[in-house]
Design an enzyme around this catalytic site. Structure first.
Site, PDB file in Angstrom:
ATOM      1  N   ASN A  58       0.817  -1.209   0.000  1.00 26.72           N
ATOM      2  CA  ASN A  58       0.000   0.000   0.000  1.00 26.72           C
ATOM      3  C   ASN A  58       0.854   1.263   0.000  1.00 26.72           C
ATOM      4  O   ASN A  58       0.420   2.311  -0.497  1.00 26.72           O
ATOM      5  CB  ASN A  58      -0.939   0.009   1.210  1.00 26.72           C
ATOM      6  N   ASP A 105       1.434   1.153  -9.667  1.00 29.41           N
ATOM      7  CA  ASP A 105       0.113   0.556  -9.656  1.00 29.41           C
ATOM      8  C   ASP A 105       0.169  -0.926 -10.029  1.00 29.41           C
ATOM      9  O   ASP A 105      -0.686  -1.719  -9.609  1.00 29.41           O
ATOM     10  CB  ASP A 105      -0.797   1.310 -10.636  1.00 29.41           C
ATOM     11  N   ASP A 108       2.596  -2.979  -6.978  1.00 32.06           N
ATOM     12  CA  ASP A 108       2.099  -3.187  -5.613  1.00 32.06           C
ATOM     13  C   ASP A 108       1.528  -4.592  -5.411  1.00 32.06           C
ATOM     14  O   ASP A 108       1.765  -5.245  -4.390  1.00 32.06           O
ATOM     15  CB  ASP A 108       1.074  -2.115  -5.215  1.00 32.06           C
ATOM     16  N   ARG A 113       2.350 -10.286  -3.251  1.00 31.72           N
ATOM     17  CA  ARG A 113       2.569 -11.729  -3.393  1.00 31.72           C
ATOM     18  C   ARG A 113       3.983 -12.121  -2.957  1.00 31.72           C
ATOM     19  O   ARG A 113       4.177 -13.187  -2.375  1.00 31.72           O
ATOM     20  CB  ARG A 113       2.302 -12.148  -4.845  1.00 31.72           C
ATOM     21  N   ASP A 126      -5.792  -0.071  -3.609  1.00 33.15           N
ATOM     22  CA  ASP A 126      -5.290   0.094  -4.974  1.00 33.15           C
ATOM     23  C   ASP A 126      -6.310   0.803  -5.851  1.00 33.15           C
ATOM     24  O   ASP A 126      -6.020   1.832  -6.484  1.00 33.15           O
ATOM     25  CB  ASP A 126      -4.943  -1.281  -5.552  1.00 33.15           C
ATOM     26  N   HIS A 127      -7.528   0.268  -5.899  1.00 27.20           N
ATOM     27  CA  HIS A 127      -8.542   0.849  -6.778  1.00 27.20           C
ATOM     28  C   HIS A 127      -9.071   2.179  -6.233  1.00 27.20           C
ATOM     29  O   HIS A 127      -9.543   3.020  -7.010  1.00 27.20           O
ATOM     30  CB  HIS A 127      -9.677  -0.145  -6.984  1.00 27.20           C
ATOM     31  N   ASP A 130      -6.628   4.556  -7.602  1.00 26.12           N
ATOM     32  CA  ASP A 130      -6.932   4.713  -9.026  1.00 26.12           C
ATOM     33  C   ASP A 130      -8.093   5.680  -9.224  1.00 26.12           C
ATOM     34  O   ASP A 130      -8.089   6.503 -10.160  1.00 26.12           O
ATOM     35  CB  ASP A 130      -7.291   3.359  -9.650  1.00 26.12           C
TER      36      ASP A 130
END
Length: 405
Positions: A58, A105, A108, A113, A126-127, A130
């Site tokens: 993040n 973007d 991340d 992972r 994330d979104h 965005d």
């Protein structure tokens, strides 16, 4: 707690049932872009390997947004009229900032992972970022092409919000983030960066040239085509891409998802009404002859304000998707947009031109900006804390990072 959150208290409440559904969530996406899958994927993987394992995904997402805010700050300093021309390096910095945002973007998720820290919060964060970037990225493109505070500049600034909303609506119903063979987050970013580089080389004034000053106009086109500005062609292409490609596919995919479950499609069309209403309200507001938003160049402030309002719309849908909650129709952050046409189009027409309209409008816009920013950030803090407490994770740090083999 801001008034807006109190007014939306029932809708905002994240109860134990909603939080429990977070553990049922599985991320699903489809990206058919050739460039993503066969070229940029290697670049993103290499970039992810450069990230230290203690760096939270993040934080990487947030760093990407900071590049965009740096671009907006440069606009305020060097091309506040959104026309310019500014120094050549400015347009190169626009391209670099947008590219770094795109890189962060995409990195991340790979970092999540690598460190074993993937979670539903990561998708929401994330979104959500965005969503904040939609109007800001468009604003940078407007400054890059020297469109200024014009209807064309406003359209380019805000059109990404339309695309993002319908993609989020589609994801809510299909449970899969779908990116086509040519999509905004990949090819759109590349095209935007290339346009910014061209502005750095030739200056933004190149986009204001007529078509016949750039190329030899084909004979099969009407003579009037020679006098079309390059920027007008760009706006037309962007509008066509949204209305004739992106929007129909989003609607079709939702239709297919509903049909596969034996459910009627038409009731879900009601879900888009509040956002369409807001879009029409923006059109009426900015298009009013009594409005000073464009006439006196408050487009930057308008973009910053609507970034928070629009960010709230999509993050609310994303959260409902993650927690398997009903589709959220309402957010108080759209109310000032609903009211604006009445204030700045209807009332002046009924009572005549009022000399204080301009001053009132800018005060209204500033008040809307502070309210939307305070509301969005307060809501984000509440939701992030609730999710972190329930899942036992941190938002900006990693608990016991481990590299996945």
């Amino acid at each position: 707690m801001p008034l807006g959150i109190k007014l939306e208290k029932k809708a905002e409440l994240i109860d134990n049932t909603a939080l429990a559904n977070l553990k049922l969530y599985k991320y699903s996406s489809v990206d058919k872009s050739f460039i993503s899958n066969h070229i940029l994927r290697h670049y993103w993987n290499a970039a992810a390997e450069l990230m230290p394992l203690w760096l939270a995904p993040n934080v990487i997402t947030l760093i990407g947004l900071m590049f965009i805010y740096a671009n907006v700050l440069c606009i305020l300093i060097y091309v506040p009229d959104l026309v310019g021309p500014g120094p050549s390096w400015l347009y190169y910095s626009f391209a670099a900032g947008l590219w770094m945002y795109s890189t962060m973007d995409n990195v991340d998720g790979k970092q999540a992972r690598r460190t074993g820290s993937s979670s539903p919060l990561g998708e929401l964060f994330d979104h959500g970022i965005d969503s904040l970037n939609c109007t800001l990225g468009g604003l940078i493109e407007t400054a890059c092409m020297g469109l200024g505070p014009t209807p064309a500049g406003a359209f380019i600034t805000l059109v990404s919000c339309l695309a993002m909303f319908f993609s989020t609506w589609e994801t809510y119903h299909t449970h899969t983030l779908y990116l086509g063979y040519i999509n905004g987050p990949t090819e759109g970013i590349i095209i935007a960066c290339l346009l910014m580089i061209v502005s750095g080389i030739f200056g933004p004034q190149i986009w204001q040239l007529n078509l016949d000053e750039i190329i030899e106009v084909p004979s099969f086109l009407p003579e009037s085509a020679a006098f079309i500005r390059v920027s007008d062609i760009f706006v037309l292409v962007v509008a066509s891409a949204f209305f004739f490609a992106h929007l129909p596919f989003c609607v079709y995919n939702v239709y297919q998802a509903r049909a596969s479950k034996g459910k009627s499609f038409y009731p879900v069309l009601l879900e888009i009404v509040p956002f369409v209403w807001a879009s029409v309200s923006v059109f009426v507001w900015l298009g009013s002859e009594y409005s000073d938003v464009l006439y006196k160049n408050h487009l930057v402030l308008f973009a910053l304000t609507t970034s928070f309002a629009f960010g709230r719309v999509t993050t609310k849908i994303i959260l409902a998707h993650l927690t398997l909650q009903p589709f959220p129709y309402f957010t108080i952050l759209l109310v000032p947009i609903y009211i604006a046409p009445f204030l700045f189009w209807v009332l002046p027409r009924v009572f005549g031109v009022m000399t204080f309209v301009g001053k009132f409008e800018i005060m209204y816009l500033w008040a809307y900006f502070f309210f939307s920013a305070a509301y969005f950030l307060s809501w984000a803090r509440i939701v992030i804390n609730a999710i972190c407490d329930y899942l036992g994770i941190n938002c900006f740090t990693i608990k016991n990072p481990t590299k996945n083999k």
